[in-house]
Design a protein around this motif. Structure first.
Motif, mmCIF file in Angstrom:
data_model
loop_
_atom_site.group_PDB
_atom_site.id
_atom_site.type_symbol
_atom_site.label_atom_id
_atom_site.label_comp_id
_atom_site.label_asym_id
_atom_site.label_seq_id
_atom_site.Cartn_x
_atom_site.Cartn_y
_atom_site.Cartn_z
ATOM 1 N N LEU A 37 9.623 24.663 56.791
ATOM 2 C CA LEU A 37 11.081 24.832 56.784
ATOM 3 C C LEU A 37 11.505 25.878 57.806
ATOM 4 O O LEU A 37 12.495 25.709 58.517
ATOM 5 N N GLN A 38 10.722 26.953 57.889
ATOM 6 C CA GLN A 38 11.032 28.028 58.827
ATOM 7 C C GLN A 38 11.033 27.488 60.258
ATOM 8 O O GLN A 38 11.942 27.747 61.040
ATOM 9 N N ARG A 39 10.004 26.687 60.565
ATOM 10 C CA ARG A 39 9.888 26.097 61.892
ATOM 11 C C ARG A 39 11.089 25.180 62.182
ATOM 12 O O ARG A 39 11.652 25.197 63.267
ATOM 13 N N MET A 40 11.478 24.401 61.173
ATOM 14 C CA MET A 40 12.604 23.476 61.370
ATOM 15 C C MET A 40 13.907 24.223 61.596
ATOM 16 O O MET A 40 14.691 23.878 62.475
ATOM 17 N N VAL A 41 14.140 25.241 60.763
ATOM 18 C CA VAL A 41 15.379 26.024 60.873
ATOM 19 C C VAL A 41 15.467 26.658 62.261
ATOM 20 O O VAL A 41 16.513 26.631 62.911
ATOM 21 N N GLU A 42 14.326 27.184 62.739
ATOM 22 C CA GLU A 42 14.312 27.796 64.071
ATOM 23 C C GLU A 42 14.544 26.759 65.160
ATOM 24 O O GLU A 42 15.390 26.937 66.023
ATOM 25 N N TYR A 43 13.789 25.640 65.083
ATOM 26 C CA TYR A 43 13.914 24.612 66.126
ATOM 27 C C TYR A 43 15.344 24.070 66.177
ATOM 28 O O TYR A 43 15.899 23.839 67.248
ATOM 29 N N MET A 44 15.915 23.867 64.993
ATOM 30 C CA MET A 44 17.242 23.258 64.923
ATOM 31 C C MET A 44 18.363 24.280 65.170
ATOM 32 O O MET A 44 19.534 23.901 65.233
ATOM 33 N N GLY A 45 18.018 25.537 65.293
ATOM 34 C CA GLY A 45 19.034 26.563 65.561
ATOM 35 C C GLY A 45 19.989 26.741 64.390
ATOM 36 O O GLY A 45 21.217 26.792 64.584
ATOM 37 N N LEU A 46 19.432 26.839 63.177
ATOM 38 C CA LEU A 46 20.261 26.911 61.977
ATOM 39 C C LEU A 46 20.135 28.281 61.318
ATOM 40 O O LEU A 46 19.179 29.011 61.548
ATOM 41 N N THR A 47 21.102 28.584 60.457
ATOM 42 C CA THR A 47 21.048 29.800 59.647
ATOM 43 C C THR A 47 21.020 29.366 58.187
ATOM 44 O O THR A 47 21.895 28.607 57.769
ATOM 45 N N PRO A 48 20.006 29.801 57.422
ATOM 46 C CA PRO A 48 19.986 29.420 56.006
ATOM 47 C C PRO A 48 21.304 29.771 55.319
ATOM 48 O O PRO A 48 21.877 30.832 55.568
ATOM 49 N N GLY A 49 21.787 28.851 54.490
ATOM 50 C CA GLY A 49 23.029 29.091 53.769
ATOM 51 C C GLY A 49 24.283 28.636 54.517
ATOM 52 O O GLY A 49 25.378 28.587 53.943
ATOM 53 N N GLN A 50 24.113 28.295 55.786
ATOM 54 C CA GLN A 50 25.245 27.823 56.599
ATOM 55 C C GLN A 50 25.705 26.444 56.097
ATOM 56 O O GLN A 50 24.881 25.641 55.662
ATOM 57 N N LYS A 51 27.017 26.206 56.154
ATOM 58 C CA LYS A 51 27.530 24.874 55.783
ATOM 59 C C LYS A 51 27.152 23.874 56.870
ATOM 60 O O LYS A 51 27.350 24.156 58.063
ATOM 61 N N LEU A 52 26.670 22.693 56.482
ATOM 62 C CA LEU A 52 26.339 21.672 57.495
ATOM 63 C C LEU A 52 27.573 21.293 58.303
ATOM 64 O O LEU A 52 27.482 21.010 59.498
ATOM 65 N N THR A 53 28.734 21.326 57.663
ATOM 66 C CA THR A 53 29.972 20.953 58.375
ATOM 67 C C THR A 53 30.396 22.016 59.392
ATOM 68 O O THR A 53 31.345 21.802 60.137
ATOM 69 N N ASP A 54 29.702 23.159 59.423
ATOM 70 C CA ASP A 54 30.028 24.172 60.435
ATOM 71 C C ASP A 54 29.194 24.013 61.708
ATOM 72 O O ASP A 54 29.333 24.802 62.638
ATOM 73 N N LEU A 55 28.296 22.996 61.722
ATOM 74 C CA LEU A 55 27.433 22.840 62.893
ATOM 75 C C LEU A 55 28.153 22.087 64.009
ATOM 76 O O LEU A 55 28.474 20.900 63.879
ATOM 77 N N LYS A 56 28.397 22.772 65.110
ATOM 78 C CA LYS A 56 29.086 22.162 66.256
ATOM 79 C C LYS A 56 28.135 21.199 66.968
ATOM 80 O O LYS A 56 26.949 21.499 67.100
ATOM 81 N N VAL A 57 28.660 20.079 67.402
ATOM 82 C CA VAL A 57 27.817 19.116 68.107
ATOM 83 C C VAL A 57 28.197 19.045 69.584
ATOM 84 O O VAL A 57 29.357 19.255 69.945
ATOM 85 N N ASP A 58 27.197 18.787 70.430
ATOM 86 C CA ASP A 58 27.427 18.636 71.868
ATOM 87 C C ASP A 58 27.523 17.169 72.251
ATOM 88 O O ASP A 58 28.243 16.806 73.179
ATOM 89 N N VAL A 59 26.735 16.358 71.559
ATOM 90 C CA VAL A 59 26.632 14.937 71.915
ATOM 91 C C VAL A 59 26.737 14.100 70.643
ATOM 92 O O VAL A 59 26.187 14.481 69.600
ATOM 93 N N VAL A 60 27.428 12.969 70.746
ATOM 94 C CA VAL A 60 27.450 12.003 69.649
ATOM 95 C C VAL A 60 26.937 10.680 70.203
ATOM 96 O O VAL A 60 27.417 10.210 71.239
ATOM 97 N N PHE A 61 25.917 10.131 69.533
ATOM 98 C CA PHE A 61 25.323 8.873 69.995
ATOM 99 C C PHE A 61 25.472 7.821 68.904
ATOM 100 O O PHE A 61 24.933 7.972 67.806
ATOM 101 N N ILE A 62 26.220 6.772 69.223
ATOM 102 C CA ILE A 62 26.360 5.651 68.292
ATOM 103 C C ILE A 62 25.644 4.468 68.942
ATOM 104 O O ILE A 62 26.086 3.955 69.974
ATOM 105 N N GLY A 63 24.519 4.086 68.373
ATOM 106 C CA GLY A 63 23.712 3.014 68.949
ATOM 107 C C GLY A 63 22.367 2.955 68.264
ATOM 108 O O GLY A 63 22.223 3.429 67.135
ATOM 109 N N SER A 64 21.378 2.344 68.924
ATOM 110 C CA SER A 64 19.983 2.175 68.471
ATOM 111 C C SER A 64 19.808 0.946 67.592
ATOM 112 O O SER A 64 20.776 0.394 67.079
ATOM 113 N N CYS A 65 18.529 0.576 67.376
ATOM 114 C CA CYS A 65 18.255 -0.611 66.552
ATOM 115 C C CYS A 65 18.673 -0.392 65.102
ATOM 116 O O CYS A 65 18.747 -1.339 64.324
ATOM 117 N N THR A 66 18.973 0.841 64.725
ATOM 118 C CA THR A 66 19.428 1.113 63.359
ATOM 119 C C THR A 66 20.909 0.766 63.190
ATOM 120 O O THR A 66 21.296 0.189 62.170
#
Lengths: 203, 476
Positions: free
Chosen positions: B324-353
């Motif tokens: 979890l520590q590795r993920m939080v660091e890689y993803m640039g997150l702060t524990p306890g932060q609201k997910l809705t507070d995460l600013k996005v740079d890129v939005v990708f709508i596509g893929s086989c999914t």
């Protein structure tokens, strides 16, 4: 395919679960039309900095493990994509055996096709082997496929289970396609019956 | 005559395709459809050439380019990257030499292999379908047994039209009840992976069942089956029903007329029998699903959009804490932060999914009359040329372009970082694709997986957002 019989070598410890195929070989290195030469990109994002220099902390960059032939990891090794570039990269680096508690299905399958032996052993045993592996060149492991045992540096033998057909193919370096073509008349018969029942699948 | 043992959908399709059984129980399984693309096939064709073997059934095979092509106008003037160009040219030489049907880059039918299979009627109920790509599980939505294979197996299928396989175990995931507002097939499958984990389906074929799965359209079923592999399963399937038959009817490669009726009669026998045995059963209530988003670097690290970033120190054991520590660091997150507070740079709508017409409609419905937030790059990449045409006929491209989205050509695009559409290090994306692994969308890129509607909402808000707060303009 090169047969796999017995291997004695240095084991590199990679104490992580869910080592995915994007970690083993990132997608940007899949643009090759050859099976060889991928060893230099094995674990690229973990092994190298953006400028191409080595990350000294990564296990395969440490002097003791540069010639490792065995990899010890934790659960769900090889999850993610179907890319056979993952076992090709391991093989090209020199890894012939991966030991983990379990493997993702496609990676597991792909390994056998390339003369790499994936050995499934319980977590607590993988933890012991991980400790052995941390001793580097001072602690070689032996993987004996003939007898289906892993031999620890202290001489302890750990048996592992393996599918009989796959063991046979690996021990003898057999090509699947050649074997399947011995069933050609069964395939022809199947096609004749299916064509009659479901003609829309043909032509 | 004694009554036959009740069988699952998987058991039935498997039994129909066993050509021969080896002494140790390994089956020689017949493959009805083989989809081929440029990345995992060159070494397979090379193997055939070296051994002097032909392609056994070109008519059961179809090739297309999708993974490493550009999705902008540059594709019309040739592929710039020399390695990508070599891979595409190699495929073109191979299909010509071995007589394999091929859909070229500039053909209107070109697209992601897992979009075009069902779309063209190449993927049908009851079939065994393989491709050198793990997301082949997508085609299981047709009521087929579809799974990804490696390149050695691609060669094996090209040479023999069969595979050596051990039967998988049966697993059933039942989702009953009705999905709440704002939730989609993507939220169902993310919730399932969150519940069972990325190895939850290892060794199994998952049949998705229940009222909420039956209520999905074919695109939704494809989204769910597509991500079976992210739950570790060999394949995912949905039993064929009237929704399936209506979808298949009239497609170019589907049986026509009297043959179609005969096919439907057979396909109708395929659903699992009452009382069939499943080695593993999991169930979820659709009402309890909320719009989901991944926060970590494995698809199982998923949470409701209303959640907070988890605290690694709250983990039960040291291995998990370190992970979890590795993920939080890689993803640039702060524990306890609201997910809705995460600013996005890129939005990708596509893929086989999520790149089918239904997905693009869902995104356009949220985007209509609004605009992408300042500083966000938002792109919509249709799954095939035919999806693109359909979207343009419905005016969806204009809605999206007016809202500030890029409208692109068909391909895998930013799902996997092997074509020009990539994240740069540190960029955060809201993506409708299927994998959030480290570096998946480009080295150092940070991926949050979510549904097309959620992705559109994130583009408009400039941060991860709850789509329930972004319902279409003018709707109550």
């Amino acid at each position: 395919m090169k047969p796999f019989t017995t291997l004695t070598g240095v084991a590199a410890p990679l104490p992580a679960a869910n080592v995915d195929t994007d970690k083993i070989i990132p997608a940007r290195f899949l643009k090759t039309i050859a099976r060889t030469g991928l060893g230099k990109h094995l674990f690229a994002n973990m092994r190298f900095n953006a400028d191409g220099s080595e990350k000294p902390d990564f296990v395969l960059n440490q002097p003791a493990y540069r010639n490792a032939e065995i990899l010890i990891a934790f659960e769900n090794f090889g999850c993610g994509s179907s890319r056979e570039h993952a076992p090709w990269a391991l093989l090209d680096f020199g890894i012939r055996c991966v030991i983990a508690p379990d493997f993702a299905d496609i990676f597991h399958n792909n390994s056998f096709k390339n003369g790499i032996l994936p050995v499934k052993l319980p977590r607590e045993i993988c933890e012991k082997l991980m400790e052995d592996a941390k001793l580097g060149g001072n602690a070689r492991l032996t993987v004996d496929l003939e007898r289906s045992v892993v031999i620890r540096p202290n001489g302890e033998e750990i048996p592992f289970a393996i599918d009989a057909f796959r063991r046979h193919c690996l021990l003898n370096g057999l090509d699947d396609i050649g074997q399947t073509l011995q069933h050609k008349s069964a395939i022809d018969g199947f096609e004749a019956r299916q064509r009659a029942a479901q003609p829309w699948l043909y032509g | 005559m004694s009554a036959e043992k009740p069988r699952t959908l998987f058991d039935k399709i498997w039994a129909h395709h066993v050509v021969d059984t080896l002494a140790d129980g390994t089956a020689l399984l017949y493959i009805d459809r083989h989809l081929v693309h440029e990345v995992t096939s060159p070494q397979a064709f090379e193997g055939l050439r070296v051994a002097g073997r032909p392609v056994h059934r070109p008519d059961a095979t179809i090739a297309v380019v999708d993974h490493n092509i550009a999705t902008d106008s540059s594709r019309r003037t040739g592929i710039l990257d020399p390695e990508s160009r070599l891979q595409v040219e190699t495929l073109e030489q191979n299909v010509a030499a071995f007589g394999v049907p091929y859909i070229p880059l500039l053909d209107a039918r070109q697209g992601i292999v897992h979009v075009i299979g069902p779309e063209l009627g190449l993927s049908l109920p009851g079939m065994t379908i393989v491709c050198g790509d793990s997301h082949t599980s997508t085609h299981g939505a047709m009521g087929a047994l579809a799974f990804g294979i490696g390149t050695s197996e691609v060669e094996h299928v090209l040479a023999t039209q069969t595979l050596l396989q051990k039967p998988a175990k049966n697993m059933r995931v039942t989702v009953d009840g009705q999905l709440p507002m704002g939730c989609t097939a993507k939220d169902i499958v993310l919730a399932i992976i969150g519940k069972i984990g990325t190895a939850g389906g290892t060794g199994h074929v998952i049949e998705f069942a229940g009222e909420a799965i039956r209520a999905l359209d074919m695109a939704g079923r494809m989204t769910v089956c597509n991500m079976s592999i992210e739950a570790g399963a060999r394949a995912g399937m949905v039993a064929p029903d009237q929704t399936t038959f209506d979808y298949v009817k009239g497609r170019p490669h589907a049986p026509q007329g009297e043959a179609f009726d005969r096919a439907v009669a057979w396909w109708s026998t395929l659903p699992s029998d009452p009382g069939a045995h499943f080695d593993k059963e999991v169930s979820l209530r659709a009402e309890e699903i909320v719009p989901m988003v991944t926060w970590g670097t494995s698809p199982e690290d998923v949470a409701p959009i209303t959640a907070l970033v988890p605290d690694p120190d709250a983990a039960d054991d040291e291995t998990r804490r370190a992970q979890l520590q590795r993920m939080v660091e890689y993803m640039g997150l702060t524990p306890g932060q609201k997910l809705t507070d995460l600013k996005v740079d890129v939005v990708f709508i596509g893929s086989c999914t999520n790149s089918r017409i239904e997905d693009i409609r869902a995104a356009a419905a949220i985007a209509k009359g609004r605009h992408v937030a300042e500083g966000v790059r938002a792109m919509v990449v249709p799954g095939s040329g035919l999806v693109k045409q359909q979207a343009e006929a419905e005016g969806l491209d204009r809605v999206l372009v007016e809202a500030g989205f890029e409208w692109r050509e068909a391909g895998c695009s930013m799902c996997l970082g092997m074509n020009p559409d990539k994240l740069t290090p540190g960029q955060r994306s809201a993506s409708t694709s299927n994998r959030n692994f480290e570096g998946r969308q480009g080295p150092g890129g940070r991926t949050h997986l979510l549904s097309p509607a959620m992705a559109a909402a994130a583009a408009l808000a400039g941060h991860l957002a709850d789509v329930r707060d972004w319902q279409p303009v003018g709707s109550a």
